[in-house]
Design a protein around this motif. Structure first.
Motif, PDB file in Angstrom:
ATOM      1  N   LEU A 248       0.840  -1.192   0.000  1.00 12.23           N
ATOM      2  CA  LEU A 248       0.000   0.000   0.000  1.00 12.23           C
ATOM      3  C   LEU A 248       0.878   1.246   0.000  1.00 12.23           C
ATOM      4  O   LEU A 248       1.533   1.552   0.991  1.00 12.23           O
ATOM      5  N   LEU A 249       0.887   1.958  -1.113  1.00 12.57           N
ATOM      6  CA  LEU A 249       1.704   3.157  -1.249  1.00 12.57           C
ATOM      7  C   LEU A 249       0.824   4.392  -1.186  1.00 12.57           C
ATOM      8  O   LEU A 249      -0.286   4.412  -1.722  1.00 12.57           O
ATOM      9  N   GLY A 250       1.333   5.439  -0.530  1.00 11.16           N
ATOM     10  CA  GLY A 250       0.611   6.692  -0.439  1.00 11.16           C
ATOM     11  C   GLY A 250       1.073   7.668  -1.502  1.00 11.16           C
ATOM     12  O   GLY A 250       1.522   7.289  -2.578  1.00 11.16           O
ATOM     13  N   ASN A 251       0.996   8.956  -1.175  1.00 12.22           N
ATOM     14  CA  ASN A 251       1.346   9.986  -2.160  1.00 12.22           C
ATOM     15  C   ASN A 251       2.765  10.517  -1.991  1.00 12.22           C
ATOM     16  O   ASN A 251       3.176  11.426  -2.717  1.00 12.22           O
ATOM     17  N   CYS A 252       3.536   9.973  -1.049  1.00 12.10           N
ATOM     18  CA  CYS A 252       4.914  10.423  -0.840  1.00 12.10           C
ATOM     19  C   CYS A 252       5.854   9.687  -1.798  1.00 12.10           C
ATOM     20  O   CYS A 252       5.727   8.469  -1.982  1.00 12.10           O
ATOM     21  N   ILE A 253       6.781  10.421  -2.383  1.00 14.71           N
ATOM     22  CA  ILE A 253       7.739   9.827  -3.313  1.00 14.71           C
ATOM     23  C   ILE A 253       9.154  10.215  -2.924  1.00 14.71           C
ATOM     24  O   ILE A 253       9.371  11.215  -2.237  1.00 14.71           O
ATOM     25  N   ASN A 254      10.104   9.419  -3.367  1.00  9.88           N
ATOM     26  CA  ASN A 254      11.519   9.696  -3.175  1.00  9.88           C
ATOM     27  C   ASN A 254      12.054  10.247  -4.494  1.00  9.88           C
ATOM     28  O   ASN A 254      12.137   9.517  -5.485  1.00  9.88           O
ATOM     29  N   ILE A 255      12.389  11.531  -4.511  1.00 11.81           N
ATOM     30  CA  ILE A 255      12.849  12.134  -5.766  1.00 11.81           C
ATOM     31  C   ILE A 255      14.346  11.943  -5.973  1.00 11.81           C
ATOM     32  O   ILE A 255      14.867  12.272  -7.046  1.00 11.81           O
ATOM     33  N   THR A 256      15.040  11.410  -4.969  1.00 11.15           N
ATOM     34  CA  THR A 256      16.467  11.126  -5.101  1.00 11.15           C
ATOM     35  C   THR A 256      16.704   9.721  -5.636  1.00 11.15           C
ATOM     36  O   THR A 256      17.545   9.498  -6.497  1.00 11.15           O
ATOM     37  N   ASN A 257      15.952   8.772  -5.092  1.00 11.32           N
ATOM     38  CA  ASN A 257      16.116   7.368  -5.468  1.00 11.32           C
ATOM     39  C   ASN A 257      14.737   6.723  -5.478  1.00 11.32           C
ATOM     40  O   ASN A 257      14.215   6.315  -4.440  1.00 11.32           O
ATOM     41  N   LYS A 258      14.125   6.617  -6.659  1.00 12.83           N
ATOM     42  CA  LYS A 258      12.746   6.144  -6.752  1.00 12.83           C
ATOM     43  C   LYS A 258      12.589   4.702  -6.280  1.00 12.83           C
ATOM     44  O   LYS A 258      11.472   4.284  -5.916  1.00 12.83           O
ATOM     45  N   GLU A 259      13.682   3.940  -6.291  1.00 12.49           N
ATOM     46  CA  GLU A 259      13.589   2.556  -5.829  1.00 12.49           C
ATOM     47  C   GLU A 259      13.405   2.473  -4.319  1.00 12.49           C
ATOM     48  O   GLU A 259      12.832   1.501  -3.809  1.00 12.49           O
ATOM     49  N   ASN A 260      13.864   3.478  -3.594  1.00 10.49           N
ATOM     50  CA  ASN A 260      13.736   3.505  -2.135  1.00 10.49           C
ATOM     51  C   ASN A 260      12.492   4.317  -1.747  1.00 10.49           C
ATOM     52  O   ASN A 260      12.561   5.311  -1.050  1.00 10.49           O
ATOM     53  N   TYR A 261      11.339   3.872  -2.226  1.00  9.90           N
ATOM     54  CA  TYR A 261      10.104   4.612  -1.996  1.00  9.90           C
ATOM     55  C   TYR A 261       9.648   4.456  -0.536  1.00  9.90           C
ATOM     56  O   TYR A 261       9.894   3.433   0.112  1.00  9.90           O
ATOM     57  N   PRO A 262       8.947   5.450  -0.009  1.00 11.15           N
ATOM     58  CA  PRO A 262       8.469   5.387   1.376  1.00 11.15           C
ATOM     59  C   PRO A 262       7.044   4.865   1.448  1.00 11.15           C
ATOM     60  O   PRO A 262       6.339   4.748   0.436  1.00 11.15           O
TER      61      PRO A 262
END
Length: 281
Positions: A248-262
């Protein structure tokens, strides 16, 4: 003239059974991920200045006693209309707080979290919400005719699409119940929601003297869907016919490393709150 429409809601307590045999289960492990709990709520009638964001990390399934509070991050929220930045101070326990948040309805806010050299971000609009017009108690509207239930009434605005989340939390309970409702078939009407709390015995039901806090939020369709999926996954235990839970992913993203999503969600909303105490009938 508005019609009164009601929906019955039921909170069920899950029954967990265990076997006497010990079974060793091989559980896949993964690298810890950042969990962002950033719900900024401007309660009607207050300044909304004091806000808290929580950061934690995921832990292995069978090691829930491990410390997982995230400290040392840089956390801020920017109000896009005037580029005012609200800095959230690290309290060294996984919470980040501010006492000068500036809430403006319909303004856009962007969350920025910098942690271990990576930047996590999300954007939301601070949405106004309708008010709760009335709260009552009954025994005849839910699934159990003998159980106490709380009734919540509010007016849905006409000529616009709205998605609501209602939070019910009895004083003394650790977790709230979140209920979603859309105005797809209710637009412009008075909405009447019935919430009944049930468990294995009468002691799990509402009793006279119990106090419940009720919040209503007008949210985006994305957050409405997010909570709906969360409720489905958390309530599907023991049912062999439900689909397997998905990530379950929310609306927060990692703009430095997309593979390390929160994980987690950034939400900014106005809220109306009522507190109800059940009485003897």
């Amino acid at each position: 003239m508005k019609n009164s429409i009601y929906i019955g809601l039921l909170a069920l307590t899950c029954i967990i059974t265990s076997c006497t045999d010990v079974i060793d289960v091989e559980v896949p492990t993964a690298e810890p991920r950042l969990v962002i709990e950033a719900s900024l709520d401007w309660e009607k009638g207050t300044s909304g200045l004091n806000q808290t964001i929580k950061l934690s990390s995921t832990t292995p399934y069978f090691e829930t006693d491990l410390p997982n509070a995230v400290t040392g991050a840089q956390v801020s929220v920017t109000r896009e209309s005037d580029n005012v930045v609200f800095v959230f101070e690290d309290q060294q326990n996984g919470t980040y707080t501010t006492n000068d948040f500036g809430a403006i309805l319909n303004d856009v806010y962007t969350l920025n979290v910098i942690y271990e050299g990576e930047t996590f971000t999300a954007t939301e609009t601070l949405r106004p919400t309708t008010s709760i017009t009335k709260v009552t108690q009954t025994r005849d509207g839910g699934f159990d005719p003998d159980a106490l239930e709380v009734n919540v009434y509010f007016d849905d605005p006409e000529d616009e699409t709205n998605y609501y989340v209602l939070k019910y939390q009895e004083i003394g309970d650790y977790f709230p119940d979140l209920v979603t409702v859309s105005d797809e078939f209710l637009n412009g009407n008075e909405i009447h929601l019935i919430y009944e709390k049930r468990g294995d015995d009468d002691e799990d039901e509402f009793q006279a003297g119990d106090v419940v806090n009720i919040n209503i939020y007008n949210v985006t369709k994305e957050y409405y869907n997010y909570i709906g999926i969360l409720n489905n996954q958390s309530g599907s235990s023991g049912n062999p016919f439900t689909p397997a839970p998905v990530e379950l992913l929310g609306n927060c993203i990692n703009i430095t490393n997309k593979e390390n999503y929160p994980y987690g969600y950034f939400r900014v909303t106005q809220t109306d709150k009522k507190t109800y105490t059940f009485v003897e009938e």
